[in-house]
Design an enzyme around this catalytic site. Sequence first.
Site, PDB file in Angstrom:
ATOM      1  N   CYS A 164     -12.337 -26.978 -32.875  1.00 31.11           N
ATOM      2  CA  CYS A 164     -12.329 -25.616 -32.858  1.00 31.11           C
ATOM      3  C   CYS A 164     -11.280 -24.965 -32.974  1.00 31.11           C
ATOM      4  O   CYS A 164     -10.405 -25.041 -32.205  1.00 31.11           O
ATOM      5  CB  CYS A 164     -13.248 -25.501 -31.582  1.00 31.11           C
ATOM      6  SG  CYS A 164     -13.402 -23.731 -31.268  1.00 31.11           S
ATOM      7  N   TYR A 179       9.551  12.343  -4.660  1.00 32.03           N
ATOM      8  CA  TYR A 179       9.312  13.115  -3.485  1.00 32.03           C
ATOM      9  C   TYR A 179      10.174  12.530  -2.522  1.00 32.03           C
ATOM     10  O   TYR A 179      10.002  11.070  -2.308  1.00 32.03           O
ATOM     11  CB  TYR A 179       7.752  13.093  -3.063  1.00 32.03           C
ATOM     12  CG  TYR A 179       6.721  13.998  -3.675  1.00 32.03           C
ATOM     13  CD1 TYR A 179       7.164  15.515  -3.873  1.00 32.03           C
ATOM     14  CD2 TYR A 179       5.591  13.730  -4.181  1.00 32.03           C
ATOM     15  CE1 TYR A 179       6.344  16.390  -4.547  1.00 32.03           C
ATOM     16  CE2 TYR A 179       4.711  14.392  -4.989  1.00 32.03           C
ATOM     17  CZ  TYR A 179       5.259  15.780  -4.939  1.00 32.03           C
ATOM     18  OH  TYR A 179       4.181  16.804  -5.738  1.00 32.03           O
ATOM     19  N   LYS A 226      -3.790   1.857   4.720  1.00 24.29           N
ATOM     20  CA  LYS A 226      -4.403   1.636   3.292  1.00 24.29           C
ATOM     21  C   LYS A 226      -5.652   2.010   2.950  1.00 24.29           C
ATOM     22  O   LYS A 226      -6.503   1.946   3.624  1.00 24.29           O
ATOM     23  CB  LYS A 226      -3.944   0.113   2.850  1.00 24.29           C
ATOM     24  CG  LYS A 226      -2.761  -0.502   3.309  1.00 24.29           C
ATOM     25  CD  LYS A 226      -1.736   0.025   2.420  1.00 24.29           C
ATOM     26  CE  LYS A 226      -1.744  -0.575   0.934  1.00 24.29           C
ATOM     27  NZ  LYS A 226      -0.624  -1.568   0.660  1.00 24.29           N
TER      28      LYS A 226
END
Length: 664
Positions: A431, A223, A313
């Site tokens: 782990c 646009y 905004k």
Amino acid sequence: MDQISKQKQIASLIEEINFHNYQYYVLDSPLISDAEYDNLFRQLASIEKSNPNFVLPYSPTQRVGHPVSGTLSSHPHEYPMLSLENAINENELIEFFNRMKKISKSDTIEYVVEPKIDGMGVALIYINGTLKKALTRGDGYQGEDITHNIKTINSIPLKLLKKSPEKVEIRGEIFMTKKSFEDLNNHNHKTGDKIFSNPRNAAAGSVRQLDPKVTAKRKLSFYAYEYTNPDEESITNHWDMLNQIKLWGMPTNPFTIKSSEETVIIKKHQEMEKIRSSIDYEIDGTVIKVNSASLRKKIGFRSRSPRWAIAAKFESQKVDSQVLEIVLQVGRTGVITPVAKISPVFISGARIQSVTLHNQDEIDRKEIYIKDYVVVERSGDVIPKIVSVIKSRRPVNASKFSLHGASCPSCNSQIKRKEDEAVYRCLNANCKDQIKSRIEHFVSKKALNIEGLGPQIIDQLIMQKIIYSYADIFKINEKALIALERFGEKSSENLVGSIETAKKTEFSRVLYGLGVPNVGEHIAKIIENHVNGSFETLRQETVETLSEIEGVGEIVAQSIVEYFNNEINWSLIQKCFENGLQVIRTEPKKGLLLGKTFVVTGTLNNFSRVEAKEILEKNGANVVSSVSSKVFGVIVGDNPGSKLGKANKLELKIYDESFIQNLI
Ligand code: IVH
């Protein structure tokens, strides 16, 4: 048919196709079907094929050209491409109206309201009506030449329809619709290509391709919202300018309105916010512009934005969803993070189905139960979060969640919470998920930067017992790799090559890669200078000696000392060196910006923040993330947020992207 009539036929087909483009893209009322349109296109292509001398440069068949080689070239903008000041709430918008009234000494001012599209600004230069050059915004003064890609966008005319000035520059926003964005990501997911985080990144990535064939596949839209042609006398306001742009065959945004009533403008803004999610492209606000050209002249500009326009905004988007379950994740330092799996929702262009809940305190404070309906928010690129629970909708089977007594999702050992900590940790040094994430961090870009060693391969290497820790990476050989699934000779060779290269790495990268709690890249560099690139020296340091270093606090010092006094950690570091790692020293910093501290904020157009930071650091600067009086200057990109305000208050030096450009 003779040659002249062939030429005429080509010209008339181009005119016909352009007319239908105008009907479709500008007026949104196509007169023919897609099949009929394709037919015209094919006719043109076929005549051109047998008469290659008559192919016109602006023919629609010429949209996809040749790739450019090397990199995109830079060009100066004839007029700077400015950005917009933000109004983050209604009060700031009213302040803008009041400012305009005061400066113009008038009580009624006409404005144009347009949606603020979340895309990428572009400047299109037409000479004698033909598209000659397209530039990105860049730093506002200099943009990149993306003409080859812009030509592939069907809604941008290669030739303006009506008579135009000899030279005209039209500016507007390139964007990707939500649908095209989704299709692209779905496609890329299947092919294993890049997944984009939002339509704006996808659009920006698409127009910066070297090969226009790639861009042509991306379905971009456009646009227009202004044209720069200061000599034009007949157009005296923005509204007429938009109409002129439309007559040239350029699409402008159909939601645009003109009004002198502040209440009408505010209403339009609110209405756009309401329908935002139903529009097929991302908008993040409205742009309100003074209509009259002469009034704009009187009102003038700031250094980076016009005073006569403002971007109002929208509030960050909030969407309802439901917590389906809460799962645990274990990080490289053993921290257990609860994560809510929610029924998928789209916010600001991204599909969200996981939201981190941080820790138990956060869950308790927000009273989040499993099966609760919740409000999820995400502003811009920011990580999504649960804002609140919709208690009125709590299902009867909703259940409380507690980490207390839970076990590690990876190794099943019981997780513990230290008295002074908000988080639970898995304390098992073996782990598997922790080891895996530690290795991932060790090889990541800012650490040893071993290309080709991604999470899936690390997983395979651990499963096949080829590596047990990051120290084993340096022993990986081609023979071991070839035995793995999906590994061929070439890929094994490449990976071993990357590992070889990484054996010579700067101290700060290795230190950062170890993942010592609270030691980021910045601290790692400070430490490198202090200990002269020696891990042995670092091990001798105490909390006191380390805390004395400028930029190192007590928490960091404690964490380093604890880490290097741990025998397991130390033996792994030694093992890295035994396996071939060598620390190389970078030159102590020097440069123009030595001793100066900078902050980079907002979105830069030509650099990622990491790149900007690297360039500044190469020139001797310190780069930090928060604005304070210790900061010398702030580099400001688009949408800088509160940091710019703070910097202005502290009267710090403000620079735009050109500052970085000038350093290189
Ligand atoms: S006018 C001098 N109008 O927002 C004013 N910008 O934050 C120049 N944008 O860089 C811009 N929609 O890329 C204008 N309707 C609109 C817009 C728009 C999106 C972008 C544009 C600009 C950024 C400013």
